[in-house]
Design a protein around this motif. Structure first.
Motif: not given
Length: 202
Positions: A145-151
């Motif tokens: 369950n990853p997250t997408i970072r701002e970059d």
């Protein structure tokens, strides 16, 4: 005798040497694993049956290996479409395919589809199978369950991969299987292994 006396301080130093220290990263991963074991033993929070909980001695894991923590590039889908994920015991579960994560592992480039529950819950689902599936690791694949970072990058940490609930309580749960596009031939020797609580292939 003189050689023995010369070697003695060296051997004594080696015997008294401290074991290798864990990095902060390794410590965080191990702590999360121990906390999951605690939840599994806690009757108020465990998904295990009472009988399974009595014989539960802890989950099985590959050693922590930071080479299986990669920074991936997120490629959004041109059109978000709903896929029908097959469930272990039959049936389907709808997921929105929002794009792909592209990364290099073991000298090869890989691309895995990234999903979100069709009901809009704010959680990402990255299911996969690999060369350890149905061998050292659970036959129904593993999840992240990853997250997408701002970059626009995604940290794909296979050390955090975990088994579907079906591995712990196959009668009570019917889990989604990773789609064919998320099958990797590389051996991902990181994260959770088979629990061996039940004799399962899926």
């Amino acid at each position: 005798m003189r050689l023995t006396l010369l070697l003695f301080p060296i051997l004594l130093t080696a015997a008294c040497a401290e074991p290798p220290r864990m990095s902060d990263y390794e410590r965080d991963v191990v702590t999360a694993r121990l906390e999951k074991d605690v939840r599994m033993r806690d009757a108020s929070r465990s998904i295990l049956t009472p009988d399974t909980r009595r014989r539960f001695t802890g989950l099985n894991y590959f050693p922590v290996d930071s080479t299986f923590r990669v920074v991936a590039r997120f490629v959004p889908a041109d059109t978000v479409r709903t896929i029908r994920a097959q469930l272990r015991k039959g049936g389907i579960d709808p997921y929105a395919r929002i794009g792909r994560v592209v990364f290099e592992l073991e000298g090869e480039e890989h691309a895995l589809a990234l999903f979100q529950p069709a009901d809009g819950r704010p959680v990402l689902w990255l299911p996969f199978t690999d060369g350890t599936t149905n061998r050292e690791s659970y036959g129904g694949g593993r999840y992240l369950n990853p997250t997408i970072r701002e970059d626009g990058t995604v940290v794909v940490d296979f050390n955090e991969s975990y088994n579907p609930d079906c591995d712990y309580n196959p009668d009570a749960y019917n889990c989604a299987l990773p789609p064919s596009e998320n099958r990797m031939s590389v051996r991902v020797e990181a994260g959770e292994m088979k629990s061996n609580l039940y004799d399962l292939t899926l």
